[in-house]
Design a protein around this motif. Structure first.
Motif, short mmCIF file in Angstrom:
data_model
loop_
_atom_site.label_atom_id
_atom_site.label_comp_id
_atom_site.label_asym_id
_atom_site.label_seq_id
_atom_site.Cartn_x
_atom_site.Cartn_y
_atom_site.Cartn_z
N UNK A 34 6.83 5.99 13.55
CA UNK A 34 7.13 7.57 13.04
C UNK A 34 8.00 7.95 12.03
N UNK A 35 8.21 7.01 11.63
CA UNK A 35 9.57 6.44 10.85
C UNK A 35 8.91 5.96 9.75
N UNK A 36 8.09 5.91 9.92
CA UNK A 36 7.73 4.75 8.26
C UNK A 36 7.02 6.01 7.25
N UNK A 37 7.81 5.85 6.01
CA UNK A 37 7.19 6.27 4.67
C UNK A 37 5.88 6.20 4.54
N UNK A 38 5.39 6.43 3.67
CA UNK A 38 3.79 6.47 2.97
C UNK A 38 3.74 5.33 2.45
N UNK A 39 4.43 4.79 1.95
CA UNK A 39 4.03 3.13 1.53
C UNK A 39 4.08 2.49 2.34
N UNK A 40 5.27 2.14 3.83
CA UNK A 40 4.84 1.73 5.08
C UNK A 40 3.73 1.75 5.52
N UNK A 41 3.33 2.95 5.52
CA UNK A 41 2.14 3.14 6.30
C UNK A 41 0.09 2.27 5.40
N UNK A 42 1.00 2.60 4.24
CA UNK A 42 -0.23 2.63 3.44
C UNK A 42 -0.14 0.95 2.97
N UNK A 43 1.05 0.32 3.31
CA UNK A 43 0.93 -1.14 3.55
C UNK A 43 0.17 -1.88 4.91
N UNK A 44 1.04 -1.35 5.65
CA UNK A 44 0.00 -0.71 7.22
C UNK A 44 -1.88 -0.89 6.98
N UNK A 45 -2.28 0.10 6.62
CA UNK A 45 -3.54 0.13 6.14
C UNK A 45 -4.20 -0.32 5.58
N UNK A 46 -3.82 -1.59 4.27
CA UNK A 46 -3.74 -2.18 3.67
C UNK A 46 -4.04 -3.88 3.95
N UNK A 47 -2.69 -3.65 5.37
CA UNK A 47 -3.12 -5.71 5.82
C UNK A 47 -4.18 -4.91 6.69
N UNK A 48 -4.58 -3.77 7.44
CA UNK A 48 -5.35 -3.40 8.10
C UNK A 48 -6.90 -3.66 7.17
N UNK A 49 -7.60 -3.52 6.21
CA UNK A 49 -8.76 -4.04 5.40
C UNK A 49 -8.70 -4.51 5.37
N UNK A 50 -7.69 -5.95 5.08
CA UNK A 50 -7.95 -7.16 4.85
C UNK A 50 -8.37 -8.04 5.49
N UNK A 51 -7.51 -7.91 6.56
CA UNK A 51 -7.92 -8.02 8.24
C UNK A 51 -9.35 -8.39 8.13
N UNK A 52 -10.13 -7.09 8.33
CA UNK A 52 -11.08 -6.35 8.89
C UNK A 52 -12.14 -7.15 7.26
N UNK A 53 -11.83 -7.22 6.26
CA UNK A 53 -12.42 -7.63 5.11
C UNK A 53 -12.14 -9.35 5.17
N UNK A 54 -11.38 -9.86 5.67
CA UNK A 54 -11.48 -11.66 5.75
C UNK A 54 -11.40 -11.90 7.02
N UNK A 55 -11.26 -11.22 8.21
CA UNK A 55 -12.10 -11.62 9.49
C UNK A 55 -12.44 -12.46 9.80
N UNK A 56 -13.41 -13.40 9.18
CA UNK A 56 -14.85 -14.22 9.10
C UNK A 56 -14.49 -15.37 8.49
N UNK A 57 -14.06 -15.41 7.46
CA UNK A 57 -13.42 -16.69 6.56
C UNK A 57 -12.16 -16.44 6.93
#
Length: 196
Positions: free
Chosen positions: A135-158
């Motif tokens: 709730x207190x995260x900034x826009x850039x904090x959330x963007x970093x969290x979303x980027x980590x989600x995307x990376x973990x999903x994309x590279x999950x198998x490898x």
């Protein structure tokens, strides 16, 4: 003053009474011949973690024709051994409120369930990664969290030692629909990140 015996109401005509009776009965008769409306029952799985629940829900979806929404926390695609590759805003690397996959085998099983669910028409949404209250995260904090989600999903198998199925890259890029904020906690930073 009129006595109650002298107060009368006019009697409705037969035509009016018949019309009133038909007006009341026709909708019920018409509804009896129509199909009942389709019901929508919303079932979502917060965190999309337990592989036994994946198996059970996928079997239920297959036998019943139901479709589910699974809100995935990306740390369940990361083994405990590799947990230090994830860092939530404001927290040390390797921390998560919901844990990580026990090992690569567990993560690969879950990835298989995610792929099977997607192929069967179920919806996969994001629940972020480490299930922190942002709730207190900034826009850039959330963007970093979303980027980590995307990376973990994309590279999950490898990252877990296996080759992804054909089509996984396209799914990881554009197959995630929806986001459920951990603890349903929101703030200006989240809304700004989602908007961008």
């Amino acid at each position: 003053m009129l006595s109650p015996a002298l107060i009368t109401t006019p009697r409705p005509s037969r035509r009016f009474a018949t019309a009133l009776l038909l007006a009341c009965l026709l909708p019920a008769a018409a509804q009896a011949t129509e199909q009942p409306p389709e019901q929508l029952v919303l079932i979502s799985f917060d965190g999309a973690h337990d592989n036994a629940l994946w198996e059970r829900s996928l079997k239920l979806a297959d036998t019943s024709g139901a479709r589910f929404t699974y809100f995935l926390s990306c740390t369940f695609l990361i083994s405990k051994a590799a947990r230090h590759g994830y860092k939530a805003p404001g927290h040390s690397a390797g921390r998560s409120n919901v844990g990580f996959a026990q090992d690569s085998a567990e993560a690969l099983t879950r990835l298989g369930h995610i792929w099977a669910a997607h192929q069967a028409g179920n919806e996969i949404g994001s629940h972020g990664c480490g299930h922190f209250d942002g709730k207190d995260w900034s826009k850039s904090d959330w963007q970093a969290e979303f980027a980590q989600f995307d990376a973990a999903l994309a590279k999950g198998w490898s990252d877990n030692g296996a080759a992804p199925p054909a089509g996984w890259a396209a799914f990881a890029k554009s197959g995630i629909h929806g986001f459920r904020a951990p603890y349903l906690s929101t703030g200006d930073g989240l809304y700004a990140a989602l908007a961008s």
